[in-house]
Design an enzyme around this catalytic site. Structure first.
Site, PDB file in Angstrom:
ATOM      1  N   HIS A 162     -18.111  73.242  90.686  1.00  0.00           N
ATOM      2  CA  HIS A 162     -18.451  74.650  90.919  1.00  0.00           C
ATOM      3  C   HIS A 162     -17.375  75.574  90.350  1.00  0.00           C
ATOM      4  O   HIS A 162     -17.673  76.508  89.587  1.00  0.00           O
ATOM      5  CB  HIS A 162     -18.602  74.869  92.435  1.00  0.00           C
ATOM      6  N   GLU A 163     -16.129  75.317  90.725  1.00  0.00           N
ATOM      7  CA  GLU A 163     -15.053  76.206  90.281  1.00  0.00           C
ATOM      8  C   GLU A 163     -14.828  76.113  88.777  1.00  0.00           C
ATOM      9  O   GLU A 163     -14.457  77.103  88.137  1.00  0.00           O
ATOM     10  CB  GLU A 163     -13.764  75.911  91.052  1.00  0.00           C
ATOM     11  N   HIS A 178     -16.997  78.637  87.151  1.00  0.00           N
ATOM     12  CA  HIS A 178     -16.381  79.968  87.098  1.00  0.00           C
ATOM     13  C   HIS A 178     -15.349  80.018  85.973  1.00  0.00           C
ATOM     14  O   HIS A 178     -15.229  81.024  85.262  1.00  0.00           O
ATOM     15  CB  HIS A 178     -15.683  80.279  88.423  1.00  0.00           C
TER      16      HIS A 178
END
Length: 534
Positions: free
Chosen positions: A329-330, A333
């Site tokens: 997920h990160e 980003h």
């Protein structure tokens, strides 16, 4: 500029300045209090018999944590997730599970010097003042004007539409766990501190799977390599470790990011282990953002932060499935930042309910069987994860989704209720929480993911925006379906996603960017199927 008060007269600007200054200080105090409460020791164990049910790894980590904090010969569990969640999953001591869970839930609500009740109430009142000064009825009106949802009515409708099937699913999960309690002769009703423990039992009974079977295959370094591999297969980019780049802590690693042809993109820092003074959770940020002012291209420097279990004396960092998804997920980003291609830093405004699309879509690749085969290798033997374990992961993918959706939605409703206040009365925070949860019909076996006193998101930029994770999940589920329907690593689709979603080249508003990638508006079907709510 208008939203920042440019059209106000001198008196109005002075009022706004004072409100902003107070909000800034309150936000700092709230975060500092929450950090201290989260880093506190939640449970000290003196009697070895109180470790019943815990794995050798969990016990060893608790002993090392105790030694580090001056509790020699004892075992401690903190309020950081890598510490308290395994305890709740496996401890046979129900009273201790209750004690540790209650300490976690009550962060910021202990009537001590780190109490956040008055802070959150004051923040809510000041936000109403600020919104009114700028011409809005509520703070939510001010925030949502620029989001895809546009209005608080649209957000509430979205949340309630998902709430009904989610609470139905959660009640089915309660019944499964209560059946095990009754079968074992437990003379009690399921409580929130029991959920993790009995959920593991249900998972083992239904799918012959538990978290500890998977951890040996999820070594952190291998998971990170797997996430980098997904980025490589989609976009052709490479992450090359650079030990000559200065890092800000010995646990941090630095990587140079390059295009397939070797062209420099930027620098990526990986900071994945907890330490004193570091706040809980996971996030992505930048030391420098991309820009191209007067043809001077400035490359980005991005960092990803996590709080995964640290290596022990004889074992590497072994992750849970949730932690694996968090790492992917990160990185999503991070890619959003690394691929930026605009004139000014952060020139394109991404609505809060769109900004999680780049991160959440990466989670889908994490658990795909072909990817698991590539990175999930036993930390001792190097053997790839067996097909039967992958099959169990796939079959259990919808497990506990009622709980996860309900606890998340409860926090989303709480956020919206604070941000839709129309007066400046400073509420009694604990009662405000209870009113929200009673109104929506939150079942007693589940606590909200956050309570107001430890809901850092709504002080840190997600006010009237916590709903956006699920809103974006509609987008990411639909977007990933496009890859599933063609090729998991469809380079043509990936190029469109990079151009219109990640780099800032899309025209119009967020929905237009999505349509330029997907060819149509998103549909909710894939999300409901993924969560087992259809």
């Amino acid at each position: 500029f208008v939203r920042s008060g440019a059209d106000l007269d001198a008196e109005g600007k002075q009022k706004l300045r004072k409100i902003n200054e107070e909000l800034s200080m309150l936000g700092l105090n709230f975060s500092d209090n929450l950090l201290k409460e989260t880093n506190a020791v939640g449970l000290v164990i003196v009697d070895e018999r109180d470790l019943a049910g815990l794995s050798e790894d969990v016990i060893k980590a608790a002993a090392e944590a105790a030694n580090a904090k001056g509790y020699e010969g004892k075992w401690i569990f903190t309020l950081q997730k890598p510490s308290w969640i395994p305890f709740l999953q496996y401890s046979e001591k129900r009273d201790l599970r209750q004690k540790l869970f209650t300490a976690y839930v009550n962060r910021g609500n202990n009537n001590n010097e780190f109490d956040n009740k008055k802070i959150i109430a004051r923040v809510a009142a000041l936000r109403v003042q600020r919104a009114n000064l700028l011409g809005y009825k509520t703070y939510a009106d001010f925030v949502l004007e620029r989001n895809m949802a546009k209005t608080s009515e649209a957000v509430y409708k979205f949340l309630y539409d998902i709430w009904e099937p989610a609470i139905k699913r959660a009640n089915m999960e309660v019944a499964d766990m209560q059946a095990i309690i009754d079968k074992e002769g437990g003379n009690f009703k399921l409580e929130p501190w029991d959920w993790w423990y009995y959920a593991e039992k249900v998972k083992k009974e239904k799918y012959a799977l538990d978290e500890e079977m998977l951890r040996p295959y999820l070594k952190m370094e291998n998971v990170l390599a797997g996430a980098f591999n997904v980025a490589n297969k989609l976009y052709g980019i490479k992450f090359i470790e650079r030990k000559d780049i200065q890092v800000y802590h010995p646990d941090v690693k630095a990587f140079e990011v390059q295009e397939a042809n070797g062209k420099y993109i930027g620098v990526f820092f990986a900071d994945y282990f907890p330490r004193d003074g570091k706040r809980a959770g996971a996030w992505s940020g930048g030391f420098r953002y991309q820009s191209n002012i007067e043809a001077e291209f400035i490359s980005p420097i991005n960092y990803n932060v996590g709080n995964f279990a640290k290596p022990t004396a004889d074992k590497p960092s072994l992750m849970s499935v949730d932690e694996v998804k968090t790492l992917f997920h990160e990185l999503g980003h991070g890619l959003n930042s690394l691929f930026a291609n605009t004139t000014y830093p952060s020139a394109r405004f991404s609505p809060r309910d769109f900004v999680e699309l780049p991160s959440q879509i990466m989670e889908h690749w994490a658990m795909e069987p072909v990817m698991l085969k590539s990175y999930a290798r036993h930390y001792e033997t190097g053997e790839p994860i067996p097909d039967e374990l992958i099959e169990k992961i796939v079959k259990s993918s919808k497990f506990n989704q009622g709980f996860e959706t309900v606890e998340y939605l409860a926090a989303s409703f709480l956020d919206m209720d604070w941000q839709t206040l129309t007066d400046t009365v400073e509420r009694e925070t604990a009662q405000f929480d209870r009113n929200t949860f009673n109104k929506i019909g939150l079942i007693p076996q589940i606590e909200s993911r956050y309570q107001s006193t430890n809901f850092g998101h709504i002080l840190g930029g997600y006010a009237a925006g916590y709903y956006s994770y699920l809103w974006a999940e509609v987008l990411d589920s639909d977007a990933f379906q496009a890859f599933k329907e063609t090729d998991l690593f469809n380079k043509e689709l990936a190029a469109k996603f990079r151009k219109y979603v990640l780099s800032g080249a899309g025209e119009g508003e967020a929905m237009d960017w999505y349509i330029q990638f997907r060819g149509r508006e998103p549909k909710v079907d894939a999300l409901l199927i993924n969560r087992g709510l259809n």
